[in-house]
Write a protein that holds these residues in place. Sequence first.
Motif, mmCIF file in Angstrom:
data_model
loop_
_atom_site.group_PDB
_atom_site.id
_atom_site.type_symbol
_atom_site.label_atom_id
_atom_site.label_comp_id
_atom_site.label_asym_id
_atom_site.label_seq_id
_atom_site.Cartn_x
_atom_site.Cartn_y
_atom_site.Cartn_z
ATOM 1 N N LYS A 55 -15.304 13.500 -14.783
ATOM 2 C CA LYS A 55 -15.172 15.008 -15.147
ATOM 3 C C LYS A 55 -14.566 15.641 -13.896
ATOM 4 N N GLU A 56 -14.911 15.057 -12.533
ATOM 5 C CA GLU A 56 -14.428 15.927 -11.567
ATOM 6 C C GLU A 56 -13.000 15.544 -11.203
ATOM 7 N N LEU A 57 -12.575 14.172 -11.485
ATOM 8 C CA LEU A 57 -11.052 14.065 -11.409
ATOM 9 C C LEU A 57 -10.186 14.075 -12.871
ATOM 10 N N GLN A 58 -11.080 14.011 -13.564
ATOM 11 C CA GLN A 58 -10.318 14.318 -15.029
ATOM 12 C C GLN A 58 -9.547 13.185 -15.378
ATOM 13 N N ILE A 59 -10.358 11.806 -15.206
ATOM 14 C CA ILE A 59 -9.975 10.548 -15.453
ATOM 15 C C ILE A 59 -10.795 9.770 -16.239
ATOM 16 N N PHE A 60 -10.523 8.686 -16.842
ATOM 17 C CA PHE A 60 -11.349 7.471 -17.843
ATOM 18 C C PHE A 60 -11.764 6.620 -16.761
ATOM 19 N N GLN A 74 0.979 -1.276 -0.023
ATOM 20 C CA GLN A 74 0.075 -0.179 0.128
ATOM 21 C C GLN A 74 0.823 1.209 0.048
ATOM 22 N N LYS A 75 1.714 1.360 0.959
ATOM 23 C CA LYS A 75 3.008 2.280 0.777
ATOM 24 C C LYS A 75 3.542 2.649 -0.432
ATOM 25 N N ALA A 76 3.822 1.354 -1.035
ATOM 26 C CA ALA A 76 4.598 1.417 -2.414
ATOM 27 C C ALA A 76 3.847 2.255 -3.469
ATOM 28 N N LEU A 77 2.366 1.806 -3.252
ATOM 29 C CA LEU A 77 1.560 2.566 -4.427
ATOM 30 C C LEU A 77 1.357 4.005 -4.181
ATOM 31 N N PHE A 78 1.276 4.395 -2.744
ATOM 32 C CA PHE A 78 0.947 5.468 -2.612
ATOM 33 C C PHE A 78 2.274 6.548 -3.011
ATOM 34 N N ASP A 79 3.397 5.938 -2.575
ATOM 35 C CA ASP A 79 4.702 6.702 -2.848
ATOM 36 C C ASP A 79 4.830 6.944 -4.319
ATOM 37 N N PHE A 80 4.561 5.866 -5.061
ATOM 38 C CA PHE A 80 4.492 5.901 -6.557
ATOM 39 C C PHE A 80 3.772 7.113 -7.098
ATOM 40 N N LEU A 81 2.388 7.220 -6.580
ATOM 41 C CA LEU A 81 1.290 8.035 -7.172
ATOM 42 C C LEU A 81 1.703 9.497 -6.700
ATOM 43 N N ASP A 132 -6.580 -4.584 -6.431
ATOM 44 C CA ASP A 132 -6.266 -4.355 -5.375
ATOM 45 C C ASP A 132 -5.816 -2.576 -5.195
ATOM 46 N N ALA A 133 -5.377 -2.147 -6.317
ATOM 47 C CA ALA A 133 -4.976 -0.760 -6.273
ATOM 48 C C ALA A 133 -6.043 0.276 -5.992
ATOM 49 N N LEU A 134 -7.065 -0.337 -6.501
ATOM 50 C CA LEU A 134 -8.402 0.576 -6.488
ATOM 51 C C LEU A 134 -8.882 0.576 -4.920
ATOM 52 N N ASN A 135 -8.985 -0.721 -4.417
ATOM 53 C CA ASN A 135 -9.338 -0.963 -3.018
ATOM 54 C C ASN A 135 -8.478 -0.093 -2.244
ATOM 55 N N PHE A 136 -6.927 -0.187 -2.343
ATOM 56 C CA PHE A 136 -6.194 0.707 -1.570
ATOM 57 C C PHE A 136 -6.610 2.313 -1.510
ATOM 58 N N LEU A 137 -7.030 2.558 -2.631
ATOM 59 C CA LEU A 137 -7.318 4.021 -2.836
ATOM 60 C C LEU A 137 -8.531 4.230 -2.006
ATOM 61 N N ALA A 138 -9.764 3.409 -2.162
ATOM 62 C CA ALA A 138 -10.963 3.302 -1.569
ATOM 63 C C ALA A 138 -10.923 3.420 0.118
ATOM 64 N N GLU A 139 -10.061 2.325 0.384
ATOM 65 C CA GLU A 139 -9.880 2.224 1.848
ATOM 66 C C GLU A 139 -9.398 3.517 2.682
ATOM 67 N N ASN A 140 -8.336 4.124 1.960
ATOM 68 C CA ASN A 140 -7.816 5.012 2.538
ATOM 69 C C ASN A 140 -8.052 6.550 2.000
ATOM 70 N N ASP A 141 -9.412 6.769 1.618
ATOM 71 C CA ASP A 141 -9.526 7.998 0.779
ATOM 72 C C ASP A 141 -8.729 8.883 0.082
ATOM 73 N N ILE A 168 -4.873 9.983 -7.584
ATOM 74 C CA ILE A 168 -5.013 9.389 -8.933
ATOM 75 C C ILE A 168 -4.664 10.383 -10.010
ATOM 76 N N PRO A 169 -3.503 10.223 -11.022
ATOM 77 C CA PRO A 169 -2.934 11.382 -11.747
ATOM 78 C C PRO A 169 -4.338 11.638 -12.843
ATOM 79 N N LYS A 170 -4.246 12.776 -13.497
ATOM 80 C CA LYS A 170 -5.452 13.170 -14.308
ATOM 81 C C LYS A 170 -4.980 12.365 -15.584
#
Length: 506
Positions: free
Chosen positions: A407-412, A339-346, A358-367, A372-374
């Motif tokens: 639209k809010e996050l400018q992501i697909f 989880q820390k490795a993912l957040f450091d990367f992003l 699991d990358a999405l679950n990490f983001l959801a669980e930790n708000d 998430i990059p544009k």
Amino acid sequence: MSNFDVYAIPKMKILTADQIKKCDSVTIEKGISSINLMEKAARACADWIEENFELKNKFLVVCGHGNNGGDGFAIARMLYEKGFDVEVFINGDDLKFSPDAAINFKKIKTISGIDIKDFSEVFNVNNEKSVIVDALFGYGLNRELSDDFKNLIEKLNQIPVPKISIDIPTGLYADKIIEENSIVLKADFTLTFQFYKRSFLHPETGRFCGKITVLDIELDKDFIDEVETDYFIIDEKLIREIYKPRGDFSHKGTFGKSILVGGSYGKIGAILMSTLSALKTGNGLTFTIAPECGNIILQSRIPEAMFIGSGENYIDTIEIQEKAVYGIGPGLGKEEQTQKALFDFLESYQNPVILDADALNFLAENDKLSLIPKNAVITPHPLEFERLFGKTDNSFERIELAKQKAKELQIFIILKDHHTAVITPKNKVFYNITGNSGMAKGGSGDVLTGILTSLISQKYNIEKACIFGVWLHGKAGDLAAEEFSKEAMLPTDLINKIGEVFKRLN
């Protein structure tokens, strides 16, 4: 194969019921009478039925009093002229038809070989060769069915013969959800005109439609070109406009560098499938970042990919390389160091990235959605979407929330479902109509992550990569189901069919 057939449709837009009504009106204003347009629609249906059924079939055409009923009367006449045995069923207590329906009703009344009966008599069907044709309401339905029609539909659904709905199964709306436990005719086939309806594409409503065929009745092309909509179908015509054939004078650097990140102890198969699908989709250089416990498995199964070790049993760092596209998540696991490795990367990486599982679950669980990059691509299934963005009451609401968040996050957002939808930052929604229920197996999403990463690394525009990727994924799944069956096909079978899809495109 897909539940959809398209007969020469000039555009892949999805229109609302009001827009379809306007398109009909404009077409009539420009020179074809409404009765002749009805004749054209009925002819298209009758010709399809002739191609797909045998003369020994008997057709029971159940007609309402509006223009959908008029289509039914005309279809009954044309089927009789083709040599089929036909009976027509109407509400004997209400003979007030729309003007065009009245014209076609008068025509069949003069044909002695077509019996006209009351709705109640259709319940006596005992011929196993019978086919019921539903021509009761069409796309114009805008309110709940009356009790009499609910009773009729319930009884029709109990008759064990094939059912064909004309335009849309009775009880469905064109572009909105139905109430839970609504009474809807369960069609085996739906013959619709010119446009898909959104209700065909959502699980709560599409399950009533059976196999859908879209018939071109030559509605006004200028109107179709100019009318605005946020909703589209991904069809093969669009894919052929997107697809870039591989040039002869090129080298491995021409086709991009993908880095697939994932895997953990016991879940190496997930990242293996992502890596293999990236290679099969045409990647020039492919790397896998995975824990050391997966080294032998990955190197022996996919010698074409380069291995980068990270941690022993779980990933603990994600190395950043320049000019690479990352696909992160398959089999990643739930460890804190990962989880820390993912957040450091992003926090350090601002280029497009594909995030799944699991990358999405990490983001959801930790708000951590702000990380998430544009222009990133996320690929949640409905439950993952709910964890990320909150609960919705139905899939129509889920799409609307996805539009808001994209639209809010400018992501697909690629919202995986029976008909996967691509939602863009500009609020466009592209529904995919390839794929099948045989793909509802663990690993199918990992394959999609690899496909998407590969296409973006090959310099496909991100929106086009998403559209092409979900279509390619579904089309390969259709070919796998053809060969192995929906029950027996595996995600790895799907990967092995990617090449066959490219051969067909070429």
